[in-house]
Scaffold this active site. Structure first.
Site, PDB file in Angstrom:
ATOM      1  N   ILE A  12      44.630  63.078  10.997  1.00 24.67           N
ATOM      2  CA  ILE A  12      44.792  63.425  12.420  1.00 24.67           C
ATOM      3  C   ILE A  12      45.977  64.378  12.591  1.00 24.67           C
ATOM      4  O   ILE A  12      45.907  65.348  13.349  1.00 24.67           O
ATOM      5  CB  ILE A  12      44.948  62.147  13.272  1.00 24.67           C
ATOM      6  CG1 ILE A  12      43.732  61.238  13.052  1.00 24.67           C
ATOM      7  CG2 ILE A  12      45.063  62.506  14.758  1.00 24.67           C
ATOM      8  CD1 ILE A  12      43.843  59.859  13.667  1.00 24.67           C
ATOM      9  N   SER A 116      46.867  52.148  18.114  1.00 26.78           N
ATOM     10  CA  SER A 116      45.517  51.853  17.612  1.00 26.78           C
ATOM     11  C   SER A 116      44.815  50.812  18.473  1.00 26.78           C
ATOM     12  O   SER A 116      45.463  49.922  19.051  1.00 26.78           O
ATOM     13  CB  SER A 116      45.640  51.306  16.194  1.00 26.78           C
ATOM     14  OG  SER A 116      44.421  50.740  15.772  1.00 26.78           O
ATOM     15  N   TYR A 140      48.144  45.325  10.378  1.00 21.38           N
ATOM     16  CA  TYR A 140      48.153  46.726  10.821  1.00 21.38           C
ATOM     17  C   TYR A 140      48.282  46.792  12.349  1.00 21.38           C
ATOM     18  O   TYR A 140      49.167  47.461  12.892  1.00 21.38           O
ATOM     19  CB  TYR A 140      46.869  47.433  10.342  1.00 21.38           C
ATOM     20  CG  TYR A 140      46.679  48.764  11.000  1.00 21.38           C
ATOM     21  CD1 TYR A 140      47.600  49.785  10.814  1.00 21.38           C
ATOM     22  CD2 TYR A 140      45.583  49.014  11.839  1.00 21.38           C
ATOM     23  CE1 TYR A 140      47.444  51.018  11.443  1.00 21.38           C
ATOM     24  CE2 TYR A 140      45.412  50.235  12.463  1.00 21.38           C
ATOM     25  CZ  TYR A 140      46.353  51.231  12.264  1.00 21.38           C
ATOM     26  OH  TYR A 140      46.197  52.432  12.892  1.00 21.38           O
ATOM     27  N   LYS A 144      51.534  48.053  14.911  1.00 22.81           N
ATOM     28  CA  LYS A 144      51.445  49.055  15.980  1.00 22.81           C
ATOM     29  C   LYS A 144      51.926  48.467  17.317  1.00 22.81           C
ATOM     30  O   LYS A 144      52.600  49.132  18.098  1.00 22.81           O
ATOM     31  CB  LYS A 144      49.999  49.557  16.112  1.00 22.81           C
ATOM     32  CG  LYS A 144      49.529  50.384  14.921  1.00 22.81           C
ATOM     33  CD  LYS A 144      50.229  51.724  14.892  1.00 22.81           C
ATOM     34  CE  LYS A 144      49.822  52.581  13.713  1.00 22.81           C
ATOM     35  NZ  LYS A 144      50.525  53.870  13.687  1.00 22.81           N
ATOM     36  N   PHE A 168      40.706  54.778  19.016  1.00 18.69           N
ATOM     37  CA  PHE A 168      39.616  53.976  18.491  1.00 18.69           C
ATOM     38  C   PHE A 168      39.268  54.649  17.142  1.00 18.69           C
ATOM     39  O   PHE A 168      40.183  54.863  16.365  1.00 18.69           O
ATOM     40  CB  PHE A 168      38.530  53.815  19.558  1.00 18.69           C
ATOM     41  CG  PHE A 168      38.971  52.756  20.568  1.00 18.69           C
ATOM     42  CD1 PHE A 168      40.120  52.942  21.341  1.00 18.69           C
ATOM     43  CD2 PHE A 168      38.320  51.539  20.680  1.00 18.69           C
ATOM     44  CE1 PHE A 168      40.602  51.941  22.202  1.00 18.69           C
ATOM     45  CE2 PHE A 168      38.782  50.533  21.545  1.00 18.69           C
ATOM     46  CZ  PHE A 168      39.925  50.747  22.299  1.00 18.69           C
ATOM     47  N   ALA A 282      37.635  41.433   5.639  1.00 22.76           N
ATOM     48  CA  ALA A 282      38.618  40.633   6.385  1.00 22.76           C
ATOM     49  C   ALA A 282      39.301  41.489   7.446  1.00 22.76           C
ATOM     50  O   ALA A 282      39.627  42.654   7.201  1.00 22.76           O
ATOM     51  CB  ALA A 282      39.665  40.078   5.418  1.00 22.76           C
TER      52      ALA A 282
END
Ligand code: UDP
Length: 324
Positions: A12, A116, A140, A144, A168, A282
């Site tokens: 990105i 996120s 994760y 964030k 997303f 997971a």
């Protein structure tokens, strides 16, 4: 205007560099190249540095007068975060704190941060808006959310202006084929589908078909990487006139299942996608679909590349002749 793009050698971030350069903004990329690509830094200088190295951050931020920082550096794999949480908190939280402190030392007061959809955890509504409860189900997403909290506190204590953009699922590649998505190892769905088609990767593993969705496979909201880049620039403009810490979802508002992505890829490429069924991965929620109404209203953001087919076509153009 000069912008420091932390993580600008990544997927990105490199599209952001291209976008900003096209708008006449001065771009400097800071990246440790652990997952980014030197070849993706085609706009602006590259400073090779790690967010865990505060002295290197001081040198980078002192190298010129930056008006803002965009922060894309992160470990970003849900599955990996489940087995290596220390690594995730260290890089994503401690690294960001180092960056924020360095920004403060150098008087840089504006930040656009890559957050996120993983901050929401298991959604309790079909479409998620920003007020949905934040209950991440993997390290994760938790990392964030911790940074978002830090940004809210920093706005009050230090006057830091920030926008956290909750992406997303980023998809697609630049229209000219110069950059695109490339991870080593690749874990993301669309690249894995296309690599399976090309034979440059193994048969796709479909992670679970017993989710409570239309066909049993996970549903995600795919948004084109160039639309994400545009949203960052709008977020930067938004901060010119506003104080505080702001958050926006960035998605298309449409969910597609893993099987629908496979079908779209078969249509776009005209070839079958070799695939097998595998156990659930997971940390994966069944469905993640955004309401991006707030970004539309407040930032004036409208995704230009709508529809799964368009995004898969864009990714396919890149993967057929990927340069790195
Ligand atoms: N997925 C899959 N096979 C793969 C990669 C992903 O079935 O090789 C599924 C994954 O379980 C998730 C969706 O595709 O439901 C999107 O995963 P991806 O890793 O692309 O993005 P994430 O949603 O984790 O950010």
């Amino acid at each position: 205007m000069n912008v420091l793009l932390c993580g600008g050698a990544g997927y990105i971030g490199s599209h952001m560099a291209r976008y900003l350069a096209g708008e006449g903004v001065g771009v400097t990329v800071l990246d440790n190249l652990c997952t980014g690509h030197r070849e993706a830094v085609q706009w602006g200088d590259l400073i090779e540095a790690d967010l865990l190295d505060s002295a290197a951050l001081d040198r980078a931020l002192g190298s010129r007068r930056f008006d803002a920082v965009m922060h894309f550096c992160a470990h970003s794999l849900v599955g990996e975060s489940m087995v290596s949480p220390y690594r995730y908190y260290q890089n994503n939280v401690t690294g960001t704190l180092n960056l924020l402190e360095a920004m403060q030392r150098h008087g840089v007061q504006r930040l656009v941060f890559s957050s996120s959809a993983a901050v929401y955890g298991q959604p309790n509504s079909a479409v998620i808006d920003e007020d949905h409860p934040k209950a991440p189900i993997n390290p994760y997403g938790a990392s964030k959310l911790m940074v978002e909290r830090v940004l809210a506190d920093a706005a009050v204590a230090y006057g830091l202006r920030s926008v956290a953009l909750r992406y997303f699922n980023a998809a697609g590649a630049s229209a000219d084929g110069s950059i695109g998505e490339s991870h080593q190892p690749e874990t993301h769905l669309i690249p894995n589908v296309l690599r399976a088609v090309l034979g440059s990767g193994p048969a796709l593993k479909v992670f679970g078909d017993d989710y409570p969705t239309l066909d049993g496979t996970c549903v995600r909201d795919y948004v084109h990487v160039e639309d994400l880049a545009q949203a960052h620039q709008l977020a930067l403009s938004y901060l010119s006139g506003r104080e505080g810490a702001h958050v926006f979802n960035l998605g298309s508002g449409h969910g597609y299942s893993v099987r629908q992505v496979i079908a779209a890829a078969e249509q776009v490429t005209g070839r079958p996608v070799p695939h097998t069924l595998a156990p659930r991965r997971a940390g994966d929620p069944a469905v993640l679909v955004a309401s991006s109404e707030r970004a539309q209203q407040e930032l004036g953001w409208r995704p230009r590349h709508a529809g799964l087919q368009v995004m898969v076509e864009s990714a396919w153009r890149w993967h057929r002749q990927a340069k790195f």
